[in-house]
Scaffold this motif. Sequence first.
Motif: not given
Length: 420
Positions: A104, A107-112, A114-116
Amino acid sequence: MNFLDLFAGAGGLSEGFLRAEFEPIAHIEMNSYACKTLETRASYYYLKNNNMMHLYKQYQKTYHKKDNEREEKRKKLLSYIPEGIIEPIINEEISEKTLPQIFEMIDNRLDIMDNNEIDLIIGGPPCQAYSVVGRARDENQMEDDPRNYLYKLYIRFLNRYKPKAFVFENVPGILTAFNGNIFKNLQAYMKRVGYNIEARKLNAKQFGVLQNRIRVIIIGWRKDLDFDYPDIGPENMNYLINDILNDLPKLKAGKAYKKFNYRENPNKYLLESNIRDRDDILTHHIARPHIKRDLEIYKLAVTKWDKEKKRIKYTDLPEELRNHKNLTSFLDRFKVVAGDEQYSHTVVAHISKDGHHYIHPDIIQNRSISVREAARVQSFPDDYYFEGPRTSNFVQIGNAVPPLMAEKIANWFKEKLTQL
């Protein structure tokens, strides 16, 4: 390009990828002191990139302060970094129980960001369970040690994030543990989740490190990518261990050097390897105390090396200096880090227990090597600040991948991944 660091330790492997300008997604490490070291290193990069290195140097000069005062200064240092700017340092043991929470946070860091997609996963599970020495000392040969199967948790990250490639580092014993079955299973799992892999024994001295340190580096790449194992040729070295020792102030056993400056200007090797810069501040030059008997043995060991170029054996010691009756095994327990050799023997975490295997070559100083000297043997730069007490510093250093070795691997990946 980015990377995720599992079982990160003090960040030796990570440091190589940071130097190659990879962006960290997160570091995951169970040891709290190592996590503090990672946080401090993250602050170094942020302040360096934003022309605020004077703040980092101010913190370095708190090294000899009392713990509570230094911790206050550390909080102040971290306060200069805007929230969410640096990667999360996740202080958790990687286990089935903690995986959902860790996933989790990533995933949150990837959202920040803007990377998937994660480009690389790096790291290596604790190696004691695969160590030949560790198995020899354990009555069950480590068969019941849960660390044997941490590679399965590493593979859970591969399966979830599908990085382009990964780097898995461990001791050579991983190839032979339990008649090779551990490695066979590891290969099978990694292939099953979509990766081609290759394992090679690499020596840190091939990468410019002044240390004879053999490790297994497993490189894996997604089956849909055109990849192969990096072919990094050996460095031609003309340096000696004294080149990483002689600029440091002389120190007696049990003492700490508190003036932050050096005895000499940096030599060519220190500059080329990025171990020392001309305006560095010297910290962690602290030596453990030794009892009188050990100091007498250290003098004998250094004298034998200086005169005969031979290592002292336990059976060579006068009877009054022996404290046990085992005269058949582990006879090389006292060993000099020979200044006139090109490479040191391997630095391992046992250096935190005693300094018998890491005796300083200067008979006048008569001690085991300091924290900073051990860090230099591992190719850590002098601006690398290890948090925690001296014992923890030695553990962090002994368990690390040499940054200089990691940097050469990272630069190869950088070149390869930009071609995809």
